[in-house]
Design an enzyme around this catalytic site. Structure first.
Site, PDB file in Angstrom:
ATOM      1  N   LYS A   1       0.722  -1.132  -0.050  1.00  9.50           N
ATOM      2  CA  LYS A   1      -0.210   0.045   0.085  1.00  9.50           C
ATOM      3  C   LYS A   1       1.036   1.100  -0.056  1.00  9.50           C
ATOM      4  O   LYS A   1       0.650   2.213   0.879  1.00  9.50           O
ATOM      5  CB  LYS A   1      -0.991  -0.026   1.340  1.00  9.50           C
ATOM      6  CG  LYS A   1      -1.902  -1.212   1.223  1.00  9.50           C
ATOM      7  CD  LYS A   1      -2.942  -1.144   2.241  1.00  9.50           C
ATOM      8  CE  LYS A   1      -4.058  -2.100   1.949  1.00  9.50           C
ATOM      9  NZ  LYS A   1      -3.547  -3.519   2.256  1.00  9.50           N
TER      10      LYS A   1
ATOM     11  N   ARG B   1      -7.172 -15.540   5.681  1.00 11.25           N
ATOM     12  CA  ARG B   1      -7.373 -16.634   6.854  1.00 11.25           C
ATOM     13  C   ARG B   1      -8.302 -17.636   6.503  1.00 11.25           C
ATOM     14  O   ARG B   1      -8.296 -18.552   7.057  1.00 11.25           O
ATOM     15  CB  ARG B   1      -7.983 -15.556   8.017  1.00 11.25           C
ATOM     16  CG  ARG B   1      -6.997 -14.660   8.495  1.00 11.25           C
ATOM     17  CD  ARG B   1      -7.809 -13.645   9.378  1.00 11.25           C
ATOM     18  NE  ARG B   1      -8.375 -12.621   8.694  1.00 11.25           N
ATOM     19  CZ  ARG B   1      -8.746 -11.585   9.171  1.00 11.25           C
ATOM     20  NH1 ARG B   1      -8.991 -11.582  10.291  1.00 11.25           N
ATOM     21  NH2 ARG B   1      -9.535 -10.722   8.199  1.00 11.25           N
TER      22      ARG B   1
HETATM   23  P1  XMP Z   1      -8.416 -11.952   4.857  1.00 10.96           P
HETATM   24  O1  XMP Z   1      -7.565 -12.931   5.857  1.00 10.96           O
HETATM   25  O2  XMP Z   1      -9.321 -11.074   5.352  1.00 10.96           O
HETATM   26  O3  XMP Z   1      -7.061 -11.348   4.308  1.00 10.96           O
HETATM   27  O4  XMP Z   1      -8.971 -12.808   3.903  1.00 10.96           O
HETATM   28  C1  XMP Z   1      -7.277 -10.372   3.519  1.00 10.96           C
HETATM   29  C2  XMP Z   1      -5.961  -9.836   2.971  1.00 10.96           C
HETATM   30  O5  XMP Z   1      -6.206  -8.579   2.102  1.00 10.96           O
HETATM   31  C3  XMP Z   1      -5.725  -7.491   2.533  1.00 10.96           C
HETATM   32  N1  XMP Z   1      -6.855  -6.528   2.611  1.00 10.96           N
HETATM   33  C4  XMP Z   1      -6.864  -5.493   1.744  1.00 10.96           C
HETATM   34  N2  XMP Z   1      -5.744  -5.103   0.828  1.00 10.96           N
HETATM   35  N3  XMP Z   1      -7.099  -3.564   0.182  1.00 10.96           N
HETATM   36  C5  XMP Z   1      -6.011  -4.312  -0.004  1.00 10.96           C
HETATM   37  O6  XMP Z   1      -5.158  -3.893  -0.713  1.00 10.96           O
HETATM   38  C6  XMP Z   1      -8.110  -3.935   0.909  1.00 10.96           C
HETATM   39  O7  XMP Z   1      -9.203  -3.272   0.971  1.00 10.96           O
HETATM   40  C7  XMP Z   1      -7.884  -4.946   1.638  1.00 10.96           C
HETATM   41  N4  XMP Z   1      -8.744  -5.447   2.641  1.00 10.96           N
HETATM   42  C8  XMP Z   1      -7.871  -6.390   2.994  1.00 10.96           C
HETATM   43  C9  XMP Z   1      -5.430  -7.920   4.077  1.00 10.96           C
HETATM   44  O8  XMP Z   1      -4.129  -7.066   4.549  1.00 10.96           O
HETATM   45  C10 XMP Z   1      -4.961  -9.341   4.067  1.00 10.96           C
HETATM   46  O9  XMP Z   1      -3.837  -9.360   3.714  1.00 10.96           O
END
Ligand code: XMP
Length: 252
Positions: free
Chosen positions: A88, A233
């Site tokens: 990010k 997860r």
């Molecule tokens: P989970 O465990 O919730 O992890 O399936 C999701 C992964 O994605 C990342 N994440 C995001 N990355 N924009 C992003 O660039 C988002 O809106 C966003 N939401 C979740 C989070 O850090 C994790 O690695």
């Protein structure tokens, strides 16, 4: 070949639109090497069901970029998968450029950046490095957590027209104008995926995190226009990660 095209071809070859987020709970740093072993084991188990791996602070902080993390990037490549760093990027251009150079040097095929910092002396240096090295840049458009409404969901004034505009519409338009390889829109907000997809169509694919653990539904996200699902997860903490990853596939 552009990162966008590489993703299309890898997803087709793997028959999967799933990007694995290699995230694990905090470990005592003294035991951090177990994170590498765990990551390698999960990758080995789930690689037939995914098209790419996404890594972020969960592993960069404990393992380091050029030690453990680069090993995982190489392992992903050896299995014919792509690797995305979810850093990010969100700083001034000079710092952003160095962030991009290090992550691309570690072998990452694309990085995630935050369009809030703007173009000139913001993200332009990242796009320049990416173009030089034929790597990808994916922009945030609407994040998956509740607080996203406070920033990505606010109404702003369009600098060109002087008219009110939703922040995430503005980011979707920037993704088109800047030639981004993708945008991130949370699976928790399928209505936003639909609206952003209306703007981007096939020109800029939507990556959607937030499936399962955050409450997003995989097929609702796909139906709304998400091209790739980012899943962490739900797979990494499952008793049977390969089975959990297989269940994410469109045909399951
Ligand atoms: P989970 O465990 O919730 O992890 O399936 C999701 C992964 O994605 C990342 N994440 C995001 N990355 N924009 C992003 O660039 C988002 O809106 C966003 N939401 C979740 C989070 O850090 C994790 O690695």
């Amino acid at each position: 070949m552009s990162f966008k095209k590489q993703m299309e071809e890898t997803a087709k070859k793997q028959k999967s639109d799933v990007v694995l987020a290699l995230d694990f709970p905090y470990q005592n740093p003294e035991n951090r090497t177990t994170l590498l072993t765990k990551s390698q084991a999960i990758l080995e188990a789930v690689y037939p069901y995914i098209c790419a791996v996404k890594i972020n602070h969960h592993l960069v902080l404990p393992l380091g970029t050029f030690n453990g993390v680069q090993t995982l990037v190489n392992a992903a490549h050896d299995k014919g998968l792509l690797a995305i760093i979810d850093c990010k990027a969100n700083d001034i251009g000079n710092t952003n450029q160095v962030i991009a150079e290090y992550y691309y040097a570690a072998g990452f095929d694309a990085l995630i950046a935050n369009p809030f910092v703007g173009w000139e002396e913001g993200l332009k240096p990242i796009f320049d490095v990416a173009a030089k090295l034929s790597r990808g840049v994916i922009l945030l458009a609407y994040m998956s957590h509740k607080g996203a409404a406070e920033g990505y969901g606010q109404t702003v004034v369009d600098a060109k027209t002087g008219k009110p505009l939703l922040q995430y519409f503005s980011f979707a338009k920037k993704a088109l104008a800047w030639g981004a390889d993708g945008v991130v829109v949370g699976a928790t907000v399928p209505d936003k995926i639909r609206e952003i997809h209306e703007i981007l169509r096939e020109a800029v694919p939507i990556y959607s995190p937030g499936i399962g653990a955050q409450g997003g539904k995989r097929n609702a996200a796909r139906e709304a226009g998400a091209r790739y699902l980012i899943v962490g997860r739900e797979i990494t903490t499952a008793d049977k990660p390969a089975e959990a990853a297989r269940k994410m596939l469109p045909q399951s």
